[in-house]
Design an enzyme around this catalytic site. Structure first.
Site, mmCIF file in Angstrom:
data_model
loop_
_atom_site.group_PDB
_atom_site.id
_atom_site.type_symbol
_atom_site.label_atom_id
_atom_site.label_comp_id
_atom_site.label_asym_id
_atom_site.label_seq_id
_atom_site.Cartn_x
_atom_site.Cartn_y
_atom_site.Cartn_z
ATOM 1 N N TYR A 1 12.002 -3.253 -7.026
ATOM 2 C CA TYR A 1 10.778 -3.272 -7.821
ATOM 3 C C TYR A 1 9.726 -2.254 -7.410
ATOM 4 C CZ TYR A 1 6.118 -4.773 -9.206
ATOM 5 O OH TYR A 1 4.837 -4.782 -9.668
ATOM 6 N N CYS B 1 0.828 -1.204 0.000
ATOM 7 C CA CYS B 1 0.000 0.000 0.000
ATOM 8 C C CYS B 1 0.860 1.250 0.000
ATOM 9 C CB CYS B 1 -0.862 0.034 1.252
ATOM 10 S SG CYS B 1 -1.857 -1.436 1.438
ATOM 11 N N ASN C 1 0.592 0.651 5.801
ATOM 12 C CA ASN C 1 1.325 -0.064 4.756
ATOM 13 C C ASN C 1 2.190 -1.103 5.447
ATOM 14 O OD1 ASN C 1 4.249 0.716 2.769
ATOM 15 N ND2 ASN C 1 2.788 -0.921 2.477
ATOM 16 N N GLY C 2 2.063 -2.349 5.000
ATOM 17 C CA GLY C 2 2.861 -3.407 5.612
ATOM 18 C C GLY C 2 1.978 -4.558 6.021
ATOM 19 N N GLY D 1 -0.615 0.544 -4.953
ATOM 20 C CA GLY D 1 -1.876 -0.145 -4.714
ATOM 21 C C GLY D 1 -2.946 0.402 -5.620
#
Ligand code: AMP
Length: 515
Positions: free
Chosen positions: A285, A42, A143-144, A68
């Site tokens: 990436y 995210c 996020n995570g 996301g």
């Protein structure tokens, strides 16, 4: 047995269909009925002290869209009330009209772009999550991925907690709500002390915009400044879009409390004697190439991977071609270092979402074909070395190799700008289970045969570290979270271990029964 969630599932499903969401009935129901929890990659964003907080947040989320693409949300506080707009789909599809932005009023806002990797995108999981606690409202974007959320969730449910989502992020809110500490901040800190895993959080309370990063610093979070007012974001590209200035990274285990007058207070929730160990996959990436991480341009770092790859694994061919978009910077680096021409053998359609996230292999394969078209004029009769950032399941590489051969390529070689991915991720990058990772089942030669290329090579682990200016890898204190390649997980994997233990116990009892 009657399932108490069944009615709700039907209502939610109807609503989703109405919304025109990409809807997959079985998975939807799976999640609604407490099926597999969601892993998430995210983007998070937050701003305080500025009248156009929601519009700035929408822009910030737009810049973080690559993190996301399945859902996005904004929550705000106007001095009296919290407001929230959460939608399935892209930021630009949902947050472009003034009427929507006007509904998220106030001088403080947080936002989230979400990428659920199990296909179960349901509206109630879309963040920011919100709860009304005894100390006031709290909105949270995460996020995570937590590695003990299943255990915590089970304990909380046993103690009477009612969960509204299937997302691990709700655990933060439930723990905060139940804390016996007095202030909202101390309640949140209490919650942080109980969770394990990876998190970058932006939180909005009636008093402050709060940012937190996990003790290892796995997921990124940065502090910026817009005309003296604090901004929090996953990546610098979000600051660039709104014209904000980068101030610094949030430290591992640090919590920052940002006020509307521009003040930023910092506390260290967890002792941070060690430097951060950020996820190495962000650089390979995940991050956008125009972001700056740790003072380095992500684009330049990826070019360095390509240069190093050209030294480690040269190839006698006519041209270098990237698998777009993720392989582009490394392919440029490879071409520059090897003196070979850089060509576009594949033209990417920008009107199709990410293929990686499709839950079924059949759909994933069709997705690759729709996403990349062979550029026959550049391919015919040529010996090509294809460059990509990574191989996960091997779907992309196999399909593309076949495509190039069908379009008349004489030879197709492949070079990958990271080492083989051998271990799954539990921190939000979502590289799948070990069984699905092609490199955990096959040797490099077997992968070469499987994807059908003439030769295949991966970048070495030390090469990767050296290209990033941190090498060779220090075994005792690695600079990155790199478990995908090494199996060295920097946190406890409580849920994972628990699942393995129960599987073993089940097996043992089965053996005992059948003997
Ligand atoms: P695969 O086709 O399964 O081998 O996946 C490899 C492709 O997916 C590469 O082109 C990568 O750029 C991309 N990729 C790698 N890791 C991820 C990830 N965590 N999420 C989405 N895409 C990824």
């Amino acid at each position: 047995m009657v399932n108490p969630n069944a009615d709700f599932a039907a209502v939610a499903a109807r609503r989703l269909r109405k919304l025109g969401a990409r809807y997959r009935r079985t998975q939807e129901f799976d999640a609604l009925l407490g099926g597999p929890t969601l892993n998430e990659e995210c983007g998070v964003f937050g701003v305080i002290g500025t009248p156009d907080a929601a519009a700035l947040t929408a822009l910030g989320l737009h810049a973080l869209q690559h993190r996301g693409q399945e859902a996005a949300g904004i929550a705000s506080y106007d001095g009296e009330q919290f407001h929230s707009e959460r939608h399935l789909g892209l930021v630009s599809d949902n947050f472009s009209d003034q009427a929507t932005l006007d509904r998220v009023k106030g001088v403080a806002a947080i936002g989230h772009t979400r990428y659920s990797t199990q296909g179960a995108t349901i509206l109630r999981n879309v963040q920011p999550l919100y709860a009304d606690l005894d100390r006031g409202g709290i909105a949270l974007a995460h996020n995570g991925n937590l590695t003990n959320s299943k255990k915590l969730r089970a304990e909380l449910v046993q103690r009477g907690a009612i969960f509204h989502t299937t997302s691990d992020s709700e655990v933060f809110l439930q723990l905060t709500a139940r804390s016996h500490q007095l202030s909202m901040l101390d309640k949140l800190i209490d919650a942080l002390k109980q969770v394990e895993g990876a998190y970058a959080l932006v939180v909005l309370t009636k008093d402050a915009l709060i940012g937190v990063r996990d003790p290892v610093g796995i997921r990124p979070l940065i502090l910026g400044s817009l005309n003296g007012k604090p901004v929090l974001a996953s990546e610098t590209c979000a600051l660039d879009l709104i014209g904000a200035r980068f101030v610094r990274d949030i430290r591992p285990g640090e919590i920052v409390i940002c006020k509307a007058n521009g003040e930023v207070e910092s506390r260290q929730v967890f002792p941070s004697s060690d430097p951060a160990r950020p996820c190495i996959f962000e650089l390979i990436y995940f991050a956008r190439p125009n972001s700056i991480v740790d003072g380095n341009s992500v684009y330049e770092l990826r070019k360095k991977l390509g240069k190093r790859l050209a030294q480690e694994a040269p190839c006698e061919v006519d041209m270098v071609a990237p698998i777009p978009d993720s392989g582009v910077p490394a392919a440029i680096g490879y071409a520059q270092a090897s003196g070979l021409p850089f060509e576009q053998a594949l033209i990417r359609s920008h009107f199709i979402g990410r293929t990686f996230i499709e839950p079924e292999q059949r759909i994933r394969e069709a997705g690759v074909a729709r996403k990349h078209a062979p550029n026959r004029g550049a391919i015919e009769g040529k010996r090509i070395v294809l460059i990509d950032d990574s191989i996960v399941r091997g779907t992309t590489s196999r399909k593309i190799t076949q495509m190039l051969r069908n379009a008349g390529a004489r030879e197709v070689h492949m070079r990958i700008a990271c080492p083989p991915i051998l271990y799954p991720d539990f921190y939000g990058i979502d590289t799948p289970s070990k069984e699905e990772l092609i490199a955990s089942k096959m040797t490099v030669e077997e992968i070469r045969a499987e994807i059908g290329v003439d030769s295949l090579a991966f970048l070495s682990l030390d090469g990767l570290y050296e290209a990033f200016g941190k090498g060779p890898r220090d075994e005792t204190a690695p600079a990155f979270t790199d478990h995908c390649f090494t199996g060295d997980y920097p946190t406890r994997l409580t849920d994972q271990n628990e699942a393995q233990r129960s599987a073993m116990i089940q097996q043992l009892s089965f053996l005992a029964e059948s003997s």
